[in-house]
Design a protein around this motif. Structure first.
Motif, PDB file in Angstrom:
ATOM      1  N   ALA A   1       0.830  -1.210   0.000  1.00 41.69           N
ATOM      2  CA  ALA A   1       0.000   0.000   0.000  1.00 41.69           C
ATOM      3  C   ALA A   1       0.859   1.252   0.000  1.00 41.69           C
ATOM      4  N   VAL A   2       1.912   1.267   0.804  1.00 42.53           N
ATOM      5  CA  VAL A   2       2.797   2.440   0.861  1.00 42.53           C
ATOM      6  C   VAL A   2       3.459   2.673  -0.490  1.00 42.53           C
ATOM      7  N   GLU A   3       3.922   1.602  -1.129  1.00 42.53           N
ATOM      8  CA  GLU A   3       4.595   1.754  -2.415  1.00 42.53           C
ATOM      9  C   GLU A   3       3.630   2.196  -3.510  1.00 42.53           C
ATOM     10  N   LEU A   4       2.363   1.787  -3.421  1.00 42.60           N
ATOM     11  CA  LEU A   4       1.372   2.218  -4.401  1.00 42.60           C
ATOM     12  C   LEU A   4       0.947   3.666  -4.168  1.00 42.60           C
ATOM     13  N   ILE A   5       0.687   4.014  -2.919  1.00 42.47           N
ATOM     14  CA  ILE A   5       0.132   5.331  -2.585  1.00 42.47           C
ATOM     15  C   ILE A   5       1.203   6.419  -2.550  1.00 42.47           C
ATOM     16  N   ARG A   6       2.387   6.066  -2.048  1.00 40.22           N
ATOM     17  CA  ARG A   6       3.484   7.032  -1.830  1.00 40.22           C
ATOM     18  C   ARG A   6       3.003   8.225  -0.991  1.00 40.22           C
ATOM     19  N   PRO A   7       2.575   7.965   0.228  1.00 37.21           N
ATOM     20  CA  PRO A   7       2.030   9.044   1.069  1.00 37.21           C
ATOM     21  C   PRO A   7       3.115  10.024   1.522  1.00 37.21           C
ATOM     22  N   ALA A   8       2.688  11.261   1.726  1.00 35.61           N
ATOM     23  CA  ALA A   8       3.584  12.267   2.299  1.00 35.61           C
ATOM     24  C   ALA A   8       3.496  12.266   3.813  1.00 35.61           C
ATOM     25  N   MET A   9       2.421  11.665   4.348  1.00 36.84           N
ATOM     26  CA  MET A   9       2.206  11.636   5.791  1.00 36.84           C
ATOM     27  C   MET A   9       1.525  10.315   6.143  1.00 36.84           C
ATOM     28  N   VAL A  10       1.907   9.765   7.292  1.00 31.65           N
ATOM     29  CA  VAL A  10       1.258   8.576   7.828  1.00 31.65           C
ATOM     30  C   VAL A  10       0.785   8.892   9.239  1.00 31.65           C
ATOM     31  N   TYR A  11      -0.471   8.601   9.517  1.00 35.41           N
ATOM     32  CA  TYR A  11      -1.029   8.843  10.853  1.00 35.41           C
ATOM     33  C   TYR A  11      -1.282   7.532  11.565  1.00 35.41           C
ATOM     34  N   THR A  12      -0.978   7.519  12.869  1.00 33.21           N
ATOM     35  CA  THR A  12      -1.361   6.426  13.744  1.00 33.21           C
ATOM     36  C   THR A  12      -1.807   7.006  15.071  1.00 33.21           C
ATOM     37  N   VAL A  13      -2.707   6.328  15.737  1.00 30.39           N
ATOM     38  CA  VAL A  13      -3.184   6.829  17.023  1.00 30.39           C
ATOM     39  C   VAL A  13      -2.139   6.644  18.107  1.00 30.39           C
TER      40      VAL A  13
ATOM     41  N   ARG B   1       8.459  10.207  21.556  1.00 31.38           N
ATOM     42  CA  ARG B   1       9.424  10.222  20.447  1.00 31.38           C
ATOM     43  C   ARG B   1       9.484  11.603  19.806  1.00 31.38           C
ATOM     44  N   SER B   2      10.703  12.155  19.755  1.00 30.29           N
ATOM     45  CA  SER B   2      10.891  13.494  19.202  1.00 30.29           C
ATOM     46  C   SER B   2      10.941  13.500  17.680  1.00 30.29           C
ATOM     47  N   ASP B   3      11.077  12.302  17.066  1.00 30.14           N
ATOM     48  CA  ASP B   3      11.151  12.232  15.609  1.00 30.14           C
ATOM     49  C   ASP B   3       9.773  12.171  14.964  1.00 30.14           C
ATOM     50  N   LEU B   4       8.722  12.191  15.767  1.00 32.89           N
ATOM     51  CA  LEU B   4       7.366  12.153  15.256  1.00 32.89           C
ATOM     52  C   LEU B   4       6.676  13.494  15.460  1.00 32.89           C
ATOM     53  N   THR B   5       5.623  13.728  14.701  1.00 37.46           N
ATOM     54  CA  THR B   5       4.793  14.921  14.864  1.00 37.46           C
ATOM     55  C   THR B   5       3.589  14.565  15.725  1.00 37.46           C
ATOM     56  N   ALA B   6       3.367  15.337  16.766  1.00 43.00           N
ATOM     57  CA  ALA B   6       2.198  15.115  17.613  1.00 43.00           C
ATOM     58  C   ALA B   6       0.952  15.644  16.898  1.00 43.00           C
ATOM     59  N   PHE B   7      -0.137  14.875  16.975  1.00 40.57           N
ATOM     60  CA  PHE B   7      -1.385  15.317  16.369  1.00 40.57           C
ATOM     61  C   PHE B   7      -1.800  16.671  16.929  1.00 40.57           C
TER      62      PHE B   7
ATOM     63  N   ILE C   1       5.591  11.126  10.120  1.00 40.39           N
ATOM     64  CA  ILE C   1       4.718  10.294  10.938  1.00 40.39           C
ATOM     65  C   ILE C   1       4.031  11.169  11.974  1.00 40.39           C
ATOM     66  N   VAL C   2       2.717  11.102  11.999  1.00 36.56           N
ATOM     67  CA  VAL C   2       1.918  11.854  12.960  1.00 36.56           C
ATOM     68  C   VAL C   2       1.231  10.864  13.883  1.00 36.56           C
ATOM     69  N   ALA C   3       1.267  11.126  15.181  1.00 39.57           N
ATOM     70  CA  ALA C   3       0.638  10.223  16.149  1.00 39.57           C
ATOM     71  C   ALA C   3      -0.105  11.017  17.207  1.00 39.57           C
ATOM     72  N   SER C   4      -1.263  10.521  17.602  1.00 41.04           N
ATOM     73  CA  SER C   4      -1.982  11.151  18.711  1.00 41.04           C
ATOM     74  C   SER C   4      -1.240  10.924  20.017  1.00 41.04           C
ATOM     75  N   ARG C   5      -0.635   9.744  20.147  1.00 43.30           N
ATOM     76  CA  ARG C   5       0.209   9.441  21.301  1.00 43.30           C
ATOM     77  C   ARG C   5       1.585   9.065  20.772  1.00 43.30           C
ATOM     78  N   THR C   6       2.536   9.943  20.949  1.00 44.88           N
ATOM     79  CA  THR C   6       3.862   9.763  20.346  1.00 44.88           C
ATOM     80  C   THR C   6       4.774   8.876  21.176  1.00 44.88           C
ATOM     81  N   GLY C   7       4.410   8.607  22.440  1.00 42.20           N
ATOM     82  CA  GLY C   7       5.297   7.825  23.291  1.00 42.20           C
ATOM     83  C   GLY C   7       6.589   8.556  23.615  1.00 42.20           C
TER      84      GLY C   7
END
Length: 605
Positions: A136-148, A175-181, A167-173
């Motif tokens: 799916a990632v290779e077909l879509i080539r997203p600029a952003m991926v969201y996970t809760v 991690r500073s390399d992710l974007t908080a929702f 990578i955007v997450a509602s709960r980042t755990g």
């Protein structure tokens, strides 16, 4: 039987061509159609700003977001997306399940013309299914991926295919390399949201939905704003009670699937309804959560798959208080995915009569991911399961009958997709010379003399096969008949017998049902052995065989599969559908045993 739920009576126009082809369409017109999903949001934020639109469980209660609050957050997120330079060529992929933040992000993306791509969360959570996620990632080539939740989905986020994607997450755990929702919710005041919104029109791609992959690699269905908006106008025209009072829905059906994510989600948004996200499911260990949620909030509509309705029926029968709450405002019971067992249907009717003295509209429909989805709908009351109805306004069904009256179904209408993402070859193959979508499904008329009685689904033509005698076996319909015959012991099954002298079935047992019935089975080389169970299944098969009309419907042998269908190995799709070809390939040894001689695990009739 008393019914007060409003509905649009069936009224169809039938055209018979000289070659035998039948064209069937609704005689009813289509009402107003919105241009964009954002128009619905603006309408209800103005007319009912404090009404709950989206809600999910939070602690002992619910996190509830009103229409006004949703619009404000959607515009903020949209501005954050625009500030990143996102648009039609920068899709957003969602790899986790239903949730308020997921809904806000999807609406924000559609608001300014960024395609949203929800994929099955199983692809991210099950190690063996990561190949589907990578595809799916290779077909879509997203600029952003969201996970809760970045920790829960950490393995999927670490896949090499995710490199370079925000990578955007509602709960980042932490991690500073992710974007908080929460950072998206801050917005960007410099972004011109209104200008971007003005460019969004009916032909704008609002989402890309992945097909199940039950017959080939999953394809990306381009879903336009027109498809989604027209389909809701079609539903409102045929089910007018949706517009009489705001609907309310407590629903678990996944948003990566067109039914949960487009049909149900947009039904609430288009009609100013309230969607309470059920974090339970009709499976062992999770259904208790559904019952807990229904104990707090019940709907005016209820959508589910047959196994879910069976579990709900059993629970309502034992709980008078929940039964009363569930039925007191219920307008609609809608099953999908397979035919609802008639005893469950009648059980719901009886309970509704007991509680409120009338029966809600009990119905189903037919459609595909490629059709947004509703194309054919049973919009007036019927007394039996399995009928899918007549075309909704704006859709023409092209029916190509065979000698037995069974019809291949093709459809054309404004809710049909323009094509598959980056796949012109399969897009071209999906349509016939007149522009009708070739579905591969079959229907029969409930009453050939009266097309207004509707159509009944009769399986997939691609699943049919011939016996050695040349007799055609309609495997799709036979599978549904056999599941009813073997309920509740069989969770699913595959009909076999292509180029052989008789029909067999490979049964995937419902282990919970076996335990409750006191059956203890042992594995024997991939099959299950249990003398008591074998005798019970032989009794049922023999009883059905005596009523069979011929070799095309008579099941002569069966075998119980020890291992359930495997999603990582491609035997089951994320929607829970069997990939029959893959099952037969992976279990070729069991297939040979089933159609061989002398195997004690084979049940013969």
């Amino acid at each position: 039987m008393k019914r007060t739920t409003q509905y649009l009576p069936h009224e169809v126009i039938r055209e018979d061509r000289a070659d035998g082809t039948i064209l069937l369409r609704s005689a009813h017109g289509l009402g107003p159609v919105a241009d964009r999903t954002g128009d619905w949001l603006h309408r209800w934020a103005a007319e009912a700003p404090e009404r709950v639109f989206l809600a999910e469980r939070h602690g002992a209660g619910w996190r509830e977001e009103s229409y006004a609050a949703v619009l404000e957050q959607v515009r903020a997120i949209a501005s954050a997306l625009l500030s990143r330079g996102m648009g039609a060529q920068t899709p957003i992929m969602v790899i986790s399940g239903n949730g308020v933040d997921h809904g806000l992000l999807a609406l924000a993306a559609q608001y300014v013309g960024v395609p949203i791509v929800p994929v099955a969360e199983q692809y991210a959570l099950i190690h063996g299914a990561h190949n589907r996620l990578v595809h799916a990632v290779e077909l879509i080539r997203p600029a952003m991926v969201y996970t809760v939740d970045a920790e829960l989905y950490a393995e999927a986020l670490a896949l090499p295919a995710m490199a370079g994607i925000e990578i955007v997450a509602s709960r980042t755990g932490g991690r500073s390399d992710l974007t908080a929702f929460a950072d998206l919710l801050k917005g960007d005041g410099a972004a011109d949201v209104e200008a971007a919104r003005a460019l969004v029109g009916p032909d704008t791609v609002g989402k890309i939905l992945m097909t199940s992959g039950s017959t080939s690699e999953p394809k990306g269905v381009l879903t336009t704003q027109r498809m989604m908006c027209v389909n809701q106008a079609q539903l409102a025209a045929t089910l007018p009670f949706l517009t009489v009072r705001p609907p309310r829905l407590v629903d678990w059906l996944p948003w990566n699937h067109v039914f949960g994510g487009s049909h149900n989600f947009n039904m609430m948004l288009a009609n100013g309804g309230s969607l309470y996200i059920d974090d339970g499911k009709p499976v062992k260990g999770l259904f208790s959560r559904t019952l807990e949620n229904l104990g707090m909030v019940t709907g005016t509509l209820c959508f589910n798959v047959p196994v879910g309705f069976a579990m709900l029926h059993a629970a309502l029968r034992e709980d008078a208080a929940l039964r009363r709450r569930f039925f007191e405002e219920l307008d609609l019971v809608f099953y999908a995915g397979a035919s609802l067992p008639q005893e469950i249907w009648q059980g719901f009717e009886a309970m509704a009569m007991e509680v409120k003295g009338e029966v809600p509209l009990m119905t189903s429909s037919w459609g595909l991911t490629e059709t947004a989805p509703a194309c054919i709908l049973q919009q007036e009351p019927t007394d039996r399961s399995g009928v899918v109805g007549v075309p909704v306004p704006g859709v023409t069904a092209k029916l190509i009958p065979d000698a037995d009256g069974r019809c291949e179904v093709r459809v054309r209408g404004p809710n049909v997709m323009p094509g598959y993402l980056n796949d012109p070859e399969r897009t071209a193959a999906a349509f016939d010379a007149e522009g009708y979508l070739v579905t591969g499904d079959a229907m029969v008329f409930v009453d050939p003399a009266d097309p207004s009685r509707g159509l009944r689904f009769d399986g997939r033509i691609s699943e049919d096969f011939k016996l050695l005698t040349g007799t055609w076996v309609r495997a799709g319909q036979l599978r549904m008949d056999m599941l009813a015959c073997l309920a509740p012991l069989a969770a699913d099954l595959v009909v076999t017998g292509a180029d052989r002298d008789g029909i067999g079935v490979m049964i995937f047992p419902d282990r919970g049902a076996l335990e409750r019935a006191g059956y203890s089975a042992e594995e024997d080389g991939g099959a299950l052995s249990c003398p008591r169970l074998v005798e019970e299944l032989r009794r049922r098969l023999a009883e059905r065989a005596r009523a069979a009309s011929g070799s095309s419907t008579r099941v002569e042998r069966a075998i119980l599969c020890a291992a359930p269908p495997s999603m990582p190995d491609g035997e089951m799709t994320a929607k829970g559908n069997l990939n029959v070809r893959r099952v037969l390939d992976r279990r070729a040894d069991l297939l040979a045993r089933l159609h061989g001689e002398g195997d004690p695990c084979v049940i013969r009739v």
